[in-house]
Design a protein around this motif. Structure first.
Motif, short mmCIF file in Angstrom:
data_model
loop_
_atom_site.label_atom_id
_atom_site.label_comp_id
_atom_site.label_asym_id
_atom_site.label_seq_id
_atom_site.Cartn_x
_atom_site.Cartn_y
_atom_site.Cartn_z
N ASN A 103 -48.99 15.01 11.24
CA ASN A 103 -48.39 14.26 12.35
C ASN A 103 -47.21 13.40 11.94
O ASN A 103 -46.62 12.75 12.82
N ASN A 104 -46.84 13.37 10.66
CA ASN A 104 -45.75 12.47 10.27
C ASN A 104 -45.22 12.87 8.90
O ASN A 104 -45.80 13.69 8.19
N THR A 105 -44.09 12.26 8.53
CA THR A 105 -43.47 12.45 7.22
C THR A 105 -43.11 11.08 6.66
O THR A 105 -42.51 10.25 7.36
N PHE A 106 -43.48 10.83 5.41
CA PHE A 106 -43.25 9.55 4.76
C PHE A 106 -42.43 9.76 3.49
O PHE A 106 -42.74 10.64 2.68
N LEU A 107 -41.40 8.95 3.31
CA LEU A 107 -40.57 8.97 2.10
C LEU A 107 -40.58 7.60 1.46
O LEU A 107 -40.33 6.59 2.14
N GLY A 134 -40.88 7.17 12.30
CA GLY A 134 -40.79 6.12 13.30
C GLY A 134 -39.60 5.21 13.11
O GLY A 134 -39.13 4.59 14.06
N HIS A 135 -39.07 5.14 11.88
CA HIS A 135 -37.89 4.30 11.62
C HIS A 135 -36.61 4.89 12.21
O HIS A 135 -35.61 4.18 12.33
N VAL A 136 -36.63 6.15 12.53
CA VAL A 136 -35.43 6.78 13.10
C VAL A 136 -35.60 7.09 14.58
O VAL A 136 -34.84 7.88 15.15
N LYS A 140 -44.98 9.04 18.79
CA LYS A 140 -46.14 9.88 19.15
C LYS A 140 -46.05 11.28 18.56
O LYS A 140 -45.82 11.45 17.36
N ALA A 141 -46.20 12.30 19.38
CA ALA A 141 -46.27 13.68 18.88
C ALA A 141 -44.96 14.16 18.29
O ALA A 141 -44.94 15.11 17.50
#
Length: 222
Positions: A103-107, A134-136, A140-141
């Protein structure tokens, strides 16, 4: 006659004057007797007697006790102890952690630092910045889509160059099998990663693989 006698109880120093309430203050494990003589106070620390002013000048009282008293007052004032030298951390390389979930990508960019003031210290990782989709602006989906990972990678790579984190080698660690994995790897090989690609020294995969794993959920009856 001593009007003030101090007793050491484990980790506290009890000070009592005539007609006053006994007050306990924290101590550092040394026996300290505070005895006021007129307006001057003498201290007996480990059998040695000296005036308060002289011991403060010598710097002995700060090392042997964390608190002192003044005059006939029972109020305890903390003595500031000398601060230890702070470690001098010098970055040796950077590590780019890429986490791809369903559900997400973290760097996350962290620096592997070494304390040059201590030759026996081991390198430790110090986080510099971390971002998700979420920073960009994705919510949600939408955070699990490939477009969100592309926007995140574009912005994150720009921040690495803007903040000056492109002067040392970068190690890339991939984890997870989300949709953003292929997007980020394609960006590192493409035009978007031309500023970072020359700095990459190593690419590794730290995805956790279950050997046997846990018991699967029970199948529903149909």
């Amino acid at each position: 006659m001593n009007r003030s006698i101090g007793y050491l109880f484990q980790s506290s120093l009890s000070i009592r004057l005539a007609g006053s309430v006994t007050q306990k203050v924290a101590c550092r494990g040394f026996r300290v007797n505070v005895q006021p003589v007129g307006m001057r106070a003498t201290t007996v620390v480990n059998g040695r007697e000296d005036s308060l002013e002289e011991r403060l000048k010598k710097g002995i009282l700060e090392m042997e006790a964390g608190y002192v008293t003044t005059g006939l007052d029972t109020t305890a004032y903390p003595v500031p102890l000398e601060k230890k030298n702070k470690p001098i951390k010098v970055p040796m390389r950077y590590v780019l952690h890429c986490l791809f979930t369903k559900n997400n990508t973290f760097l996350t960019l962290s620096a592997v630092c070494k304390d040059i003031g201590n030759p026996y210290s081991l390198p430790v990782e110090d986080k510099r910045m971390t971002m998700s989709t979420g920073h960009v602006g994705f919510k949600k989906a939408q955070r699990g889509e490939a477009e969100a990972a592309y926007r995140l990678g574009l912005y994150f790579f720009g921040q690495i160059v803007e903040k000056g984190y492109n002067g040392l080698p970068i190690e890339v660690m991939l984890r997870g099998m989300g949709r953003g994995r292929a997007t980020i790897t394609d960006m590192l090989r493409g035009k978007e990663g031309e500023d970072i690609r020359p700095l990459i020294s190593r690419i590794s995969d730290s995805t956790r693989v279950a050997h046997g794993g846990v018991r699967p959920p029970k199948k529903p009856r149909r």
